[in-house]
Design a protein around this motif. Structure first.
Motif, mmCIF file in Angstrom:
data_model
loop_
_atom_site.group_PDB
_atom_site.id
_atom_site.type_symbol
_atom_site.label_atom_id
_atom_site.label_comp_id
_atom_site.label_asym_id
_atom_site.label_seq_id
_atom_site.Cartn_x
_atom_site.Cartn_y
_atom_site.Cartn_z
ATOM 1 N N UNK A 64 10.525 4.697 0.194
ATOM 2 C CA UNK A 64 11.407 4.261 1.358
ATOM 3 C C UNK A 64 11.011 3.626 2.500
ATOM 4 N N UNK A 65 9.710 4.322 2.860
ATOM 5 C CA UNK A 65 9.018 3.668 3.960
ATOM 6 C C UNK A 65 8.621 2.306 3.691
ATOM 7 N N UNK A 66 8.033 2.123 2.506
ATOM 8 C CA UNK A 66 7.763 0.711 2.230
ATOM 9 C C UNK A 66 8.842 -0.215 2.483
ATOM 10 N N UNK A 124 10.684 -10.781 -1.805
ATOM 11 C CA UNK A 124 11.634 -10.268 -2.337
ATOM 12 C C UNK A 124 11.024 -9.384 -3.624
ATOM 13 N N UNK A 125 9.871 -9.959 -3.955
ATOM 14 C CA UNK A 125 9.193 -9.082 -5.005
ATOM 15 C C UNK A 125 8.404 -7.869 -4.389
ATOM 16 N N UNK A 131 9.065 -1.939 -4.165
ATOM 17 C CA UNK A 131 9.443 -0.557 -3.610
ATOM 18 C C UNK A 131 10.738 0.171 -3.917
ATOM 19 N N UNK A 132 11.730 -0.922 -4.388
ATOM 20 C CA UNK A 132 13.144 -0.251 -4.945
ATOM 21 C C UNK A 132 12.723 0.421 -6.269
ATOM 22 N N UNK A 185 0.771 -1.142 0.015
ATOM 23 C CA UNK A 185 0.076 -0.124 -0.022
ATOM 24 C C UNK A 185 0.690 1.241 -0.184
ATOM 25 N N UNK A 186 2.116 1.193 0.774
ATOM 26 C CA UNK A 186 2.890 2.362 0.554
ATOM 27 C C UNK A 186 3.430 2.608 -0.685
ATOM 28 N N UNK A 187 3.971 1.499 -1.208
ATOM 29 C CA UNK A 187 4.532 1.449 -2.638
ATOM 30 C C UNK A 187 3.557 2.188 -3.587
#
Length: 411
Positions: free
Chosen positions: A239-241, A250-251, A256-257, A217-219
């Motif tokens: 960054x928060x995610x 990992x996914x 997020x990255x 949800x953050x992403x």
């Protein structure tokens, strides 16, 4: 093409959203904040503050300078004067597909009168949600919105009949439905409703102990910030995610990255964007080796999807040829029945080609996108095609007039 026929500009004038108006005008004309400031009688820091939402335009004098300096047509302004500007939306008192009063009370307090729930029922609802997600890839969000609202009602009603681990699972399932509703609201350009649903999904995910959904949800809120041209907000949410929700797959970490990378690209930071894109690519490769470890809503996260995201980041960095390569490769691998996604990424590819000075390629790709953009790709793909037409006309390419005619034919 008359610049003021662009959907984002006309919508910004109608709502008197000066931040969006200035950002969109600069994007379409290619001018700097300094040059725009010269047109409207503002210094560059003031333009920047307005665009970022740090300063509100409340002065009649400043509004008039913007209107005169940018040449906003009187016909557009006349329609604004006939109606009051809507008040800012706060909290969850929203329109569109946001929670209505009855649903809001139920989803917030998780009450209902259901029978006791069992594992088989929840398994069925899991499968049903997965099928609806895949259907939305093909037919778009609008036909599914009411269906998913009613399905969420069903899930919430199950909560009172659930005990122990089943109760946690119902909350997790509700979080997934809220996240899907948020995505559909975002797809329909209802940002206020999307934020409300993402917030609700995030709280439920935390309540259920679902780290993957909480991070997702953050992403996705970072994605909304990116869509609005807010690079720094995109970076911070991404960054928060990554750091606020440990234990994700990992996914989910890769998503997020890449969102953080796109925020840096929007801000023009190529080095940091490329570093994070490389990191995301490594994570997606590792995730592909163990797909069973990924949550069900990450079904779309693969190398094809990542190539398309990388292409969009390169567009922001002005690396048009590199963007064309990534977008072309990703589109070739995208399933043909993904009409909405095909329309969006074709529109992006057309924009990249226009940026690279390849006017003929831009027109060819744009014309391929027009039918699906008109049918299932509004407003996002449609707006991107208008942006492509503006770029072509700005470079005095005759292909721009052909694209304008095609867009008008489908309006």
């Amino acid at each position: 093409m008359d610049l003021w026929t662009h959907p984002r500009l006309t919508a910004a004038v109608a709502s008197q959203d000066w931040a969006v108006l200035l950002r969109t005008y600069r994007r379409l004309t290619g001018i700097s904040q300094t040059k725009l400031g010269g047109l409207v009688g503002l210094v560059q820091p003031d333009v920047s503050d307005i665009e970022r939402g740090r300063r509100r335009v409340t002065s009649v004098e400043v509004r008039q300078r913007i209107v005169s300096g940018l040449g906003i047509p009187p016909a557009l302004l006349a329609t604004v004067g006939e109606r009051a500007v809507p008040p800012p939306v706060t909290g969850l008192a929203l329109t569109g597909i946001a929670p209505d009063a009855d649903l809001l009370a139920r989803v917030t307090n998780a009450v209902g009168g259901a029978e006791r729930v069992d594992t088989a029922t929840l398994d069925w609802l899991d499968r049903l949600l997965a099928e609806h997600r895949r259907a939305e890839d093909v037919i778009g969000s609008r036909p599914l919105t009411d269906v998913m609202r009613q399905q969420l009602r069903t899930v919430v009603d199950l909560h009172s009949g659930a005990r122990g681990e089943l109760a946690d699972r119902v909350v997790r399932l509700a979080a997934e439905h809220a996240q899907f509703l948020a995505w559909m609201a975002q797809d329909q350009a209802d940002s206020a409703a999307a934020l409300a649903w993402y917030d609700r999904a995030h709280v439920w995910a935390l309540e259920a102990g679902d780290a993957g959904m909480a991070a997702t949800t953050l992403s996705m809120k970072a994605h909304m910030a990116w869509s609005g041209g807010l690079g720094t907000r995109c970076v911070r949410l991404a960054e928060a995610a990554r750091w606020s929700v440990p234990g994700t797959s990992l996914g989910v970490r890769g998503m997020a990255a890449q969102m953080e990378a796109r925020g840096h690209a929007l801000n023009g930071d190529a080095d940091e964007s490329h570093r994070l894109l490389d990191e995301a690519q490594t994570l997606i490769g590792q995730a592909a080796e163990r797909p069973e470890d990924e949550p069900p809503w990450m079904y779309f996260y693969d190398e094809t999807w990542f190539a398309l995201q990388r292409g969009m980041a390169e567009m922001h960095l002005g690396s048009w040829s590199v963007a064309i390569g990534h977008l072309t490769g990703g589109l070739a691998a995208l399933p043909d029945d993904y009409r909405r996604d095909k329309a969006w990424y074709r529109a992006c590819l057309a924009h990249a080609a226009a940026g690279a000075g390849e006017a003929e390629q831009a027109l060819t790709v744009a014309l391929q996108a027009v039918p699906d953009a008109a049918a299932v790709g509004r407003p996002h793909a449609w707006n991107e095609l208008h942006t492509t037409a503006a770029a072509l006309l700005r470079h005095r390419a005759p292909e721009g007039r052909h694209l304008v005619a095609a867009l008008k034919a489908h309006d």
